[in-house]
Design a protein around this motif. Structure first.
Motif, mmCIF file in Angstrom:
data_model
loop_
_atom_site.group_PDB
_atom_site.id
_atom_site.type_symbol
_atom_site.label_atom_id
_atom_site.label_comp_id
_atom_site.label_asym_id
_atom_site.label_seq_id
_atom_site.Cartn_x
_atom_site.Cartn_y
_atom_site.Cartn_z
ATOM 1 N N GLY A 12 0.792 -1.220 0.000
ATOM 2 C CA GLY A 12 0.000 0.000 0.000
ATOM 3 C C GLY A 12 0.823 1.266 0.000
ATOM 4 N N SER B 219 -0.557 4.504 -1.329
ATOM 5 C CA SER B 219 -1.556 5.129 -0.458
ATOM 6 C C SER B 219 -0.866 5.989 0.597
ATOM 7 N N TYR C 176 -4.322 -1.472 -7.554
ATOM 8 C CA TYR C 176 -4.954 -1.059 -6.299
ATOM 9 C C TYR C 176 -6.476 -1.062 -6.470
ATOM 10 N N MET D 10 -8.544 2.010 -1.906
ATOM 11 C CA MET D 10 -7.167 2.289 -1.511
ATOM 12 C C MET D 10 -6.569 3.457 -2.284
ATOM 13 N N SER D 11 -7.136 3.773 -3.420
ATOM 14 C CA SER D 11 -6.621 4.893 -4.206
ATOM 15 C C SER D 11 -7.404 6.177 -3.946
ATOM 16 N N ILE E 5 -4.823 2.781 6.736
ATOM 17 C CA ILE E 5 -4.274 2.141 5.535
ATOM 18 C C ILE E 5 -3.632 0.804 5.893
ATOM 19 N N GLN F 230 -6.300 -1.751 6.455
ATOM 20 C CA GLN F 230 -6.919 -2.145 5.194
ATOM 21 C C GLN F 230 -6.038 -3.106 4.406
ATOM 22 N N THR F 231 -4.731 -2.883 4.410
ATOM 23 C CA THR F 231 -3.834 -3.787 3.689
ATOM 24 C C THR F 231 -3.700 -5.127 4.399
ATOM 25 N N ALA G 85 -3.978 -3.677 -2.248
ATOM 26 C CA ALA G 85 -2.837 -2.859 -2.661
ATOM 27 C C ALA G 85 -1.646 -3.783 -2.868
#
Length: 437
Positions: free
Chosen positions: A103, A106, A143, A147-148, A201, A204-205, A212
């Protein structure tokens, strides 16, 4: 009719606000709509032509305050940072330093985008730029949309409170509070919000590694990494760190800090041999355009505040609002909700122009520290810009996002970062000392 307008605060408020809403509804620019409403209000409440003359004199006086000096200088910093390519150097440097970190683009968006957004003073402009620059790159790397898009929408909340923030300077000027105190008050909350974004972030990853995906990068030794850090990242970030540190230490005023910052970016651009005549012209033109708008806003706000006070609308509105016998925190919640609602339809500076003359006297009545309340207001303004379904930044992002991007995807991408900002607001309410040191 005239007796009702001049004899009751509700009539005065209806005339002033109603005129602004109608003029904005027919497409008149916000600053001009406020100016027209102010001229009408001065004619009705301050004695015709003499009142208009007095109103204009008072407005011109508001533009001569020294507190406005940082605005064009901070904006010039941002314009030079962008047009000379220093911003791209910083983006690329952070990108290469992070290597194969999941990521990483990000993170680059949050770190680099915050630096640019802070200096540019325009969340809408920064979102459009980052959306067109970073989203296609992340899409090409595989991605997922959240995430973007999410980190780009989140950078505005960080940029609006971390100094040097041109919008914070403008709010402090409109509210007549200490500019330096508000800029310094945003440092610790800004770092907390940055930490919350990074944690979001990372989570999330971890939950979805495919959101990502990592990709191969050219290996770099520690010597090369150190050289890249010193050459492409530290100088750009260092300018902002130094001017903030000088303000915190009390060595310089905000105006002097802004001047040193603009000079520092100019020196960096010359050192990197990217200070061209064309970049200078574009930077000055961009800074001048936004500065003129900001000064029109200050002029309109100063005269609007005086008309509200002169007509009795300010006092009447405050008495009406406090007459509900709500607890101070409940009233804060009401004002916060109003800002969120306005943010769905209006630009941030326009909202400040409309609400500052009403909210800050009310906040003083409720016993809120003005610097702390200004920081809460800045966060509310930025959250409102990304609040579904009508937050303006959501539609800006839709305009620059890759074809096929749905509003539902944009809404879902924004929600975790809105949550981070709301957590910060809760922390500031629970622990005001985070902003008041």
């Amino acid at each position: 009719m005239i007796d009702w307008l001049t004899g009751d605060w509700t009539g005065a408020l209806a005339l002033l606000i109603g005129t602004i809403v109608v003029l904005m509804g027919v497409g008149m620019p916000v600053a001009l709509a406020f100016l027209a409403a102010n001229v009408l209000g001065a004619w009705v409440f301050m004695g015709g032509e003499r009142g208009v003359t007095a109103m204009l004199n008072n407005g011109v006086g508001a533009l001569t305050t020294f507190a406005l000096v940082p605005i064009p200088l901070f904006l010039l910093m941002g314009e030079i940072f962008f047009h000379t390519g220093l911003g791209n150097r910083m983006f690329n440097g952070i990108d290469r330093l992070l290597g194969r970190v999941p990521g990483r683009l990000s993170y680059v968006t949050v770190l680099g985008g915050t630096g640019f957004s802070t200096l540019s003073g325009s969340s809408m402009g920064s979102t459009a730029l980052l959306g067109s620059l970073m989203v296609p790159e992340m899409e090409a790397r595989g991605y997922k949309r959240h995430m973007s898009i999410g980190p780009i929408l989140g950078t505005g909340g960080l940029a609006i409170i971390i100094p040097p923030s041109a919008l914070a300077v403008l709010l402090a000027t409109l509210a007549r509070i200490d500019v330096g105190a508000l800029l310094i008050a945003g440092v610790v909350p800004g770092l907390i919000l940055a930490g919350l974004y990074v944690a979001t972030i990372w989570i999330q990853t971890k939950r979805d590694p495919h959101a990502a995906p990592a990709y191969d990068v050219d290996p770099m030794g520690w010597g090369a990494r150190l050289g890249l850090l010193v050459r492409d990242v530290v100088p750009m970030v260092g300018v902002m760190v130094v001017i903030v540190a000088l303000m915190i230490a009390g060595v310089v005023t905000p105006s002097e800090a802004a001047a040193f910052g603009a000079l520092g970016v100019l020196i960096l651009a010359a050192a990197f041999r990217c200070l061209t005549w064309e970049a200078c012209k574009r930077s000055v033109a961009g800074a001048l355009r936004v500065t003129l708008m900001a000064y029109l806003i200050v002029f309109g706000s100063a005269t609007f505040s005086q008309l509200l006070a002169f007509s009795g609308a300010s006092r009447g509105l405050i008495d009406w609002a406090t007459g509900f016998d709500l607890a101070p925190l409940a009233m804060l919640g009401v004002m916060f909700a109003v800002l969120l609602l306005l943010g769905m339809f209006m630009e941030q500076i326009s909202i400040m122009l409309l609400t500052v003359p009403i909210f800050f006297p009310l906040a003083a009545t409720l016993g809120f520290d003005p610097v702390w309340f200004a920081l809460i207001m800045l966060l509310a303004l930025e959250i409102s810009f990304t609040t579904p379904p009508f937050g303006l930044l959501l539609f800006v992002m839709k305009g620059v996002a890759p074809p096929g991007t749905t509003m539902r995807e944009i809404y879902l991408a924004a929600m975790p970062f809105i949550g981070c900002s709301l957590v910060l607001v809760g922390l500031l309410v629970a622990f005001p000392w985070l902003a008041l040191r």
